[in-house]
Motif scaffolding. Structure first.
Motif, PDB file in Angstrom:
ATOM      1  N   ARG A  20       5.655   4.684  -1.930  1.00 44.97           N
ATOM      2  CA  ARG A  20       4.800   5.563  -1.130  1.00 44.97           C
ATOM      3  C   ARG A  20       5.161   5.455   0.351  1.00 44.97           C
ATOM      4  O   ARG A  20       5.302   6.458   1.046  1.00 44.97           O
ATOM      5  N   LEU A  21       5.374   4.233   0.817  1.00 40.11           N
ATOM      6  CA  LEU A  21       5.749   4.005   2.213  1.00 40.11           C
ATOM      7  C   LEU A  21       7.118   4.612   2.509  1.00 40.11           C
ATOM      8  O   LEU A  21       7.317   5.238   3.552  1.00 40.11           O
ATOM      9  N   SER A  22       8.051   4.481   1.581  1.00 38.87           N
ATOM     10  CA  SER A  22       9.379   5.083   1.754  1.00 38.87           C
ATOM     11  C   SER A  22       9.283   6.597   1.848  1.00 38.87           C
ATOM     12  O   SER A  22       9.960   7.222   2.677  1.00 38.87           O
ATOM     13  N   GLY A  68       4.465  15.789  -1.052  1.00 42.62           N
ATOM     14  CA  GLY A  68       4.971  14.745  -1.944  1.00 42.62           C
ATOM     15  C   GLY A  68       4.757  13.345  -1.389  1.00 42.62           C
ATOM     16  O   GLY A  68       4.574  12.393  -2.140  1.00 42.62           O
ATOM     17  N   ALA A  69       4.762  13.241  -0.065  1.00 42.30           N
ATOM     18  CA  ALA A  69       4.524  11.943   0.581  1.00 42.30           C
ATOM     19  C   ALA A  69       3.036  11.660   0.741  1.00 42.30           C
ATOM     20  O   ALA A  69       2.657  10.590   1.229  1.00 42.30           O
ATOM     21  N   GLY A  70       2.195  12.612   0.347  1.00 39.87           N
ATOM     22  CA  GLY A  70       0.752  12.426   0.464  1.00 39.87           C
ATOM     23  C   GLY A  70       0.213  12.669   1.860  1.00 39.87           C
ATOM     24  O   GLY A  70      -0.944  12.365   2.144  1.00 39.87           O
ATOM     25  N   ALA A 113      -4.481   9.114   5.683  1.00 38.49           N
ATOM     26  CA  ALA A 113      -4.441   7.763   5.095  1.00 38.49           C
ATOM     27  C   ALA A 113      -3.019   7.201   4.994  1.00 38.49           C
ATOM     28  O   ALA A 113      -2.802   6.031   5.338  1.00 38.49           O
ATOM     29  N   PRO A 114      -2.030   7.979   4.551  1.00 36.62           N
ATOM     30  CA  PRO A 114      -0.676   7.416   4.496  1.00 36.62           C
ATOM     31  C   PRO A 114      -0.123   7.048   5.878  1.00 36.62           C
ATOM     32  O   PRO A 114       0.663   6.111   6.005  1.00 36.62           O
ATOM     33  N   LEU A 115      -0.536   7.764   6.913  1.00 35.76           N
ATOM     34  CA  LEU A 115      -0.111   7.423   8.274  1.00 35.76           C
ATOM     35  C   LEU A 115      -0.704   6.083   8.693  1.00 35.76           C
ATOM     36  O   LEU A 115      -0.050   5.279   9.364  1.00 35.76           O
ATOM     37  N   GLU A 132       0.032   0.352   9.805  1.00 31.05           N
ATOM     38  CA  GLU A 132      -0.259  -1.054   9.499  1.00 31.05           C
ATOM     39  C   GLU A 132       1.028  -1.809   9.169  1.00 31.05           C
ATOM     40  O   GLU A 132       1.195  -2.954   9.565  1.00 31.05           O
ATOM     41  N   TRP A 133       1.939  -1.170   8.460  1.00 31.01           N
ATOM     42  CA  TRP A 133       3.212  -1.817   8.132  1.00 31.01           C
ATOM     43  C   TRP A 133       3.992  -2.097   9.418  1.00 31.01           C
ATOM     44  O   TRP A 133       4.537  -3.181   9.595  1.00 31.01           O
ATOM     45  N   MET A 134       4.039  -1.127  10.316  1.00 33.70           N
ATOM     46  CA  MET A 134       4.787  -1.305  11.563  1.00 33.70           C
ATOM     47  C   MET A 134       4.140  -2.352  12.472  1.00 33.70           C
ATOM     48  O   MET A 134       4.836  -3.060  13.193  1.00 33.70           O
TER      49      MET A 134
END
Length: 120
Positions: free
Chosen positions: A10-12, A60-62, A80-82, A87-89
């Motif tokens: 999902r992150l990719s 597709g990436a949500g 939400a995906p942003l 958070e990952w960054m």
């Protein structure tokens, strides 16, 4: 904490979608409100079908959801995906802060040496 394979995929997909400047511009437009394909295509020198391809990647990436009202298809930003990508960054904030602190120290040392040379 290790992400699951699903979270990694999902992150990719989010980062791949964000890699394109047209898709980033579309998301910026959608941040101000829902828009039709025609409205999203307006600022670009491309056809509505080309914009639709970008929208499919974002969907597709949500990052967006799409709905139909009469004959128009509207896109809606899904943030939400942003948040997940942010958070990952943010895990790397400490690394960058330490790097900038070392750079500040090196620059201060260099400036002090330059000032000392000028005074001589």
């Amino acid at each position: 904490m290790r992400a699951t394979i699903e979270q990694d995929e999902r992150l990719s997909a989010v980062f791949a979608a964000l890699a394109d400047p047209t898709r980033r511009a579309i998301l910026a437009t959608l941040a101000t409100g829902d828009a039709s394909v025609a409205e999203l295509a307006e600022p670009f020198a491309m056809s509505q079908p080309a914009v639709s391809k970008h929208l499919k990647v974002l969907e597709g990436a949500g990052l967006i959801s799409r709905s139909r009202i009469a004959t128009a298809r509207y896109s809606h930003l899904e943030a939400a995906p942003l948040k997940e990508a942010t958070e990952w960054m943010q895990r790397y904030t400490r690394f960058w802060n330490e790097s900038f602190d070392r750079l500040d120290a090196a620059l201060a040392e260099y400036m002090a040496a330059e000032n000392e040379r000028e005074e001589q």
